[in-house]
Design a protein around this motif. Structure first.
Motif, short mmCIF file in Angstrom:
data_model
loop_
_atom_site.label_atom_id
_atom_site.label_comp_id
_atom_site.label_asym_id
_atom_site.label_seq_id
_atom_site.Cartn_x
_atom_site.Cartn_y
_atom_site.Cartn_z
N SER A 16 64.92 49.02 1.64
CA SER A 16 64.10 48.27 2.59
C SER A 16 64.68 46.91 2.95
CB SER A 16 62.65 48.14 2.10
OG SER A 16 62.60 47.40 0.91
N PRO A 17 65.32 46.17 2.03
CA PRO A 17 65.92 44.91 2.46
C PRO A 17 67.03 45.11 3.51
CG PRO A 17 65.61 44.89 0.09
CD PRO A 17 65.33 46.29 0.56
N ASP A 18 67.75 46.22 3.41
CA ASP A 18 68.79 46.51 4.40
C ASP A 18 68.18 46.89 5.74
OD1 ASP A 18 70.74 46.11 2.44
OD2 ASP A 18 70.77 48.24 1.88
N VAL A 19 67.07 47.61 5.69
CA VAL A 19 66.42 48.09 6.92
C VAL A 19 65.66 46.97 7.63
CG1 VAL A 19 64.67 49.68 7.82
CG2 VAL A 19 66.26 50.45 6.05
N TYR A 20 64.92 46.18 6.86
CA TYR A 20 64.05 45.16 7.46
C TYR A 20 64.62 43.74 7.42
CZ TYR A 20 60.32 48.61 7.64
OH TYR A 20 59.56 49.72 7.92
N GLY A 21 65.64 43.53 6.62
CA GLY A 21 66.22 42.19 6.52
C GLY A 21 65.50 41.33 5.48
N ALA A 22 65.86 40.06 5.45
CA ALA A 22 65.36 39.13 4.44
C ALA A 22 63.86 38.93 4.50
CB ALA A 22 66.07 37.80 4.55
N GLU A 23 63.26 39.11 5.68
CA GLU A 23 61.81 38.88 5.79
C GLU A 23 60.99 39.88 4.97
OE1 GLU A 23 62.82 41.36 9.50
OE2 GLU A 23 63.68 39.60 8.57
N VAL A 24 61.63 40.93 4.45
CA VAL A 24 60.95 41.91 3.62
C VAL A 24 60.43 41.27 2.32
CG1 VAL A 24 62.91 42.78 2.28
CG2 VAL A 24 61.08 44.32 2.89
#
Length: 144
Positions: A108-116
């Protein structure tokens, strides 16, 4: 049968109602997640949809326990019941379990970025504060 609790200050009620509203937003989020439409699924990227559809049942259960438990504990807080604290603890443990899966067992951090990371941090901080607040309420005699 009468209680020997102390009358809480006004800010106790403000914090208690804010906690209830916060947890009701969590319930709404859970319900939106549980009843997602086909159109909403189709609007997701392939990676997002794989994350959503690949989520184990125990993670969904943790989500439900976290938000419904937090709401129940908040209601107990408004009713000035000291059992709010252990229910807040259970709620926070469930939220942490859900976030451990989301942040460290998926991409999920790769998919959504740091805002996850933002919402999990907010939820854990607020959940820890709710536990602390309920503990203070017990110690000060506001909760019985």
């Amino acid at each position: 049968m009468s209680s020997s609790t102390v009358k809480p200050p006004v800010w106790f009620w403000v914090v208690s109602v804010l906690a209830l509203l916060w947890n009701l937003v969590g319930v709404a989020s859970y319900l939106m997640d549980a009843y997602i439409s086909i159109e909403q699924l189709e609007a997701m990227t392939q990676e997002m949809r794989e994350l959503y559809e690949g989520r184990p049942a125990w993670v969904t259960a943790c989500f439900a326990i976290a938000v419904f438990g937090g709401t129940l504990a908040s209601i107990a807080l408004v009713l000035r019941k000291k059992w709010a604290r252990p229910v807040f603890i259970i709620s926070l443990i469930a939220a942490i379990a859900q976030f451990v899966h989301w942040l460290f067992m998926t991409n999920s951090p790769d998919v959504y970025g740091a805002e996850v990371y933002v919402m999990p941090i907010l939820v854990v901080l607020f959940g820890a504060y709710e536990i602390f607040f309920a503990k203070q309420g017990i110690e000060k005699g506001w909760l019985s």
